[in-house]
Design an enzyme around this catalytic site. Structure first.
Site: not given
Ligand SMILES: Cc1ncc(COP(=O)(O)O)c(C=O)c1O
Length: 414
Positions: A129, A206, A209, A232, A372
């Site tokens: 991401h 990370d 998800q 989430k 993203c």
């Molecule tokens: C895999 C992953 N990492 C990071 C993020 C970023 O999350 P946040 O916008 O809550 O910082 C997301 C959000 O869609 C994501 O799906």
């Protein structure tokens, strides 16, 4: 988990706790399939936050009055609850941030900026991401460290031979997504972490998800850092988590400075408070911490294995329904143990944004765009995709509505 236990998940009762799912636009009930972006918030979480504001609201760690003491205890206990939920050693290893993105930045700035230099390597995956990709790219530019990407294969899985090639003795940190928000791939994070450790590197996972929909044990993964977001996982916006091994967090300099994170301040210099407060300056997200704790209680009452099984079952059904449409291309691995609860796809001749707009005409909420993950979409050879992502309250009937709406899009655009 036995079929009987899976069947006992009462989706109707679960949906009753989400009044927002009853909402209608133009006489059609909302079908919410944008859960990878943000999940909906059940009543017990909303109630916990409003109870906090009604009964316990005060600033923490500063007052000796009753309300401040109560708010402080609630805030501190939320750290303990998160630690227990992900099997961290204790609250010292749980830092509350704004979201996963801030957790990534915290490590990149507090650790990366100080520790990295020319000749060091940062290893990411091609499915990162932007929260991780852009952050480490910037730290690479600032420090001179190389940023390299583990390739994905045609099925959207990591090429582990390439991982073994890239992660070498020059590697300082590996940052990998646990479950891809675009491909749905569940990555072998323990194996990646082991690889990093074999070469003396750290690992950052990370889990944005992953934590919402499966049991996550940071000790079993042996991650050095692990990040996720409250919004989430049936929790509120404005709160995220950075898990870090205590000895690493102790060695790291703070990322942001101010009140609440210090031990002693003079006009000349300052020293830092204990973990985790050292990384939580200023007035933190107190109500959100209360909400996150309530969300964890709510999720665990249902059971993380059951949530995972339900989400994967709905995603498998969606995958199979979409796959049977000749003009639909789906990205990521086939349903199985290494695929999570979302499906990104394109319909031939229909731009993802047009498709999402047609879906919206049917009050079906999906996401269209690059999610993203722009470089990943470049690699897939498409500018955008449509993503349907599922949670514990979604049903097969909702998937059927999604698939039925494809015809409208074809008639208009294809
Ligand atoms: C895999 C992953 N990492 C990071 C993020 C970023 O999350 P946040 O916008 O809550 O910082 C997301 C959000 O869609 C994501 O799906």
């Amino acid at each position: 988990m036995s079929q009987q236990n899976l069947e006992s998940l009462d989706v109707g009762a679960i949906r009753d706790e989400f009044p927002i799912l009853e909402r209608e636009f133009d006489g059609q009930q909302v079908v919410y399939l944008d859960n990878a972006a943000t999940t909906q918030t059940p009543d017990p979480v909303v109630d916990a936050m409003s109870d906090y504001y009604r009964e316990s609201n005060a600033n923490i760690h500063r007052g000796i009055h009753h309300l401040s003491q109560e708010a402080s205890i609630l805030y501190e206990e939320a750290h303990d609850r998160v630690a227990e939920f992900i099997n961290a050693d204790g609250r010292e290893e749980v830092i509350f941030t704004k979201n996963t993105t801030e957790s990534e930045n915290l490590v990149a700035y507090a650790w990366g900026l100080n520790e990295l230099g020319p000749g060091d390597r940062v290893v990411l995956t091609e499915m990162e991401h932007h929260a991780s990709l852009v952050t480490w790219q910037q730290i690479g530019e600032k420090t001179g460290a190389d940023v390299e990407y583990i390739r994905i294969d045609d099925d959207g899985r990591l090429d582990m031979d390439h991982a073994r090639e890239l992660i070498d003795d020059d590697t300082a940190i590996l940052s990998a997504v646990h479950v891809s928000n675009t491909l749905g791939t569940v990555n072998p994070v323990s194996e990646l972490t082991d690889l990093a450790h074999e070469h003396g590197a750290l690992s950052f996972i990370d889990g944005a998800q992953a934590v919402p929909n499966r049991p996550v044990d940071v000790e079993a993964i042996d991650a050095d850092f692990y990040a996720f977001s409250g919004h989430k996982m049936a929790g509120p916006t404005g709160i995220g988590v950075l898990y870090g091994k205590q000895h690493l967090l102790e060695e790291m300099e703070p990322y942001l400075y101010g009140g609440g994170m210090i031990r002693k301040v003079t006009y000349e210099e300052s020293t830092w408070g204990d973990l985790p407060w050292k990384f939580e300056p200023g007035t933190p997200q107190i109500a959100e911490a209360v909400g996150l704790e309530a969300a964890i209680d709510w999720l665990e009452d249902i059971g993380m294995e059951r949530i995972q099984a339900h989400e994967e079952e709905i995603a498998r059904y969606a995958y199979e329904q979409l796959e049977s449409e000749e003009d639909v291309e789906i990205y990521g691995p086939e349903p199985g143990p290494d695929r999570g609860g979302l499906v990104s796809f394109n319909v031939e001749g229909v731009h993802a944004h047009d498709l999402a707009s047609i879906m919206n005409d049917h009050t079906i909420a999906v996401r269209a765009g690059d999610h993203c993950t722009q470089p990943l979409h470049d690699k897939l050879g498409v500018p955008a995709s449509t993503r349907a992502s599922f949670y514990v309250y979604n049903t097969r009937e909702e998937v059927d509505k999604l698939v039925a709406a494809l015809d409208d899009a074809r008639q208009l655009f294809a």
